[in-house]
Design an enzyme around this catalytic site. Structure first.
Site: not given
Length: 321
Positions: A292, A67, A219, A221
């Site tokens: 995450g 990505k 979620m 960092t």
């Protein structure tokens, strides 16, 4: 090569499909059937943008790719488009030829929400009833919708640095016929599950803001220097993550490790819980925390699922490349 434009993603990828793809790839990672490549993430010195690449290879699913994209903080205000911009590229692992190009903006939001949702499914107490949200931006709405599907919650509480954004959360709560309450950070002690999703570079959620038995999904960092929670909270919790190497280098654990409060060996891959090689939560009083960081394999998993759906529905655009 197949192309699945951004405009088609909303009609192809559901939260349920994103959850299944992310859960499966987390298990593959823990079983050493899939691995991520080193992350490249740089400030490019233009438009205050962060740009980079995340990639990997899933042997079990034969998914190879990357990505490309990042964060352009001026997009929304100046151009009317979302700040996060990305595209996923898939390659044939047998030949190396380009296989597909997939719009990655909505997919990134869905796979990030799926990751925290997977952590709630496997780590939160079964009797969790109050969910707390730290952060109320664009991604927070995806996080909350996905999280609400994992437990029988009866209340949503929320905090945001800019309180005028809290109606974003209240709207999602109303969609689920749940009451919403804006709280100060100390009010998060009521929560059985907390999701933090901010772009903070200083700790917001402190150890004394969290009650025993809570599950926290951190979620926001994903870069060196970012930080949402105090290192002492990680020391107090049992820490899980998508990938340990990223957790200690660009994730929430970077600060706790640097402070000597935890070690990399103290962190467990969530995939080990999914695969049954780790028991996960051990008691109702235990605080569990999921760091995450966002791995490339998540993006590849949801993109591969979208390509299959696009081909099945005749939506994929085929080009000679």
């Amino acid at each position: 090569m197949l192309i699945v434009p951004e405009r088609e993603i909303a009609d192809l990828m559901t939260r349920e499909a994103a959850f299944a793809a992310v859960e499966k790839v987390f298990a593959a990672m823990a079983a050493d059937d899939a691995y991520n490549f080193p992350v490249v993430r740089e400030a490019i010195g233009h438009e205050d943008a962060l740009y980079g690449f995340k990639g990997g290879f899933d042997r079990s699913g034969l998914t190879l790719g990357l990505k490309a994209g990042g964060y352009w903080p001026n997009n929304l205000e100046e151009r009317g488009m979302i700040n996060h911009q990305s595209t996923v590229f898939l390659f044939d692992p047998n030949t190396g030829r380009a296989k597909a190009m997939v719009g990655g903006n909505l997919l990134t939001a869905l796979r990030t929400a799926a990751a925290s949702s997977v952590s709630i499914r496997h780590l939160a107490r079964e009797d969790a009833r109050v969910i707390g949200m730290v952060g109320a931006g664009h991604q927070a709405t995806f996080q909350l919708r996905a999280a609400l599907e994992q437990r029988d919650f009866d209340k949503v509480i929320g905090w945001n640095l800019h309180p005028e954004m809290l109606p974003n959360l209240e709207k999602v709560a109303a969609e689920a016929s749940l009451p919403f309450e804006a709280v100060e950070l100390e009010g998060m002690r009521e929560a059985d599950v907390i999701v933090s999703i901010t772009s903070s570079f200083a700790p917001i959620l402190l150890a004394d803001h969290v009650s025993q038995g809570c599950h926290i999904a951190c979620m926001g960092t994903d870069t060196r220097g970012k930080q949402e929670v105090a290192p002492e909270l990680l020391a107090k919790a049992t820490v899980f993550t998508d990938e340990v190497a990223q957790s200690v280098s660009i994730g929430e654990a970077q600060h706790a490790v640097a402070a000597g409060l935890i070690r990399a060996d103290d962190i467990t891959q969530l995939g080990a819980v999914i695969g049954g090689t780790h028991t996960g939560r051990s008691s109702a009083e235990e605080i569990t925390l999921f760091d995450g960081t966002g791995v490339g394999l998540q993006d590849l998993a949801v993109a591969a699922a979208v390509v299959d759906l696009a081909v099945e529905k005749g939506i994929a655009i085929e080009v000679d490349f």
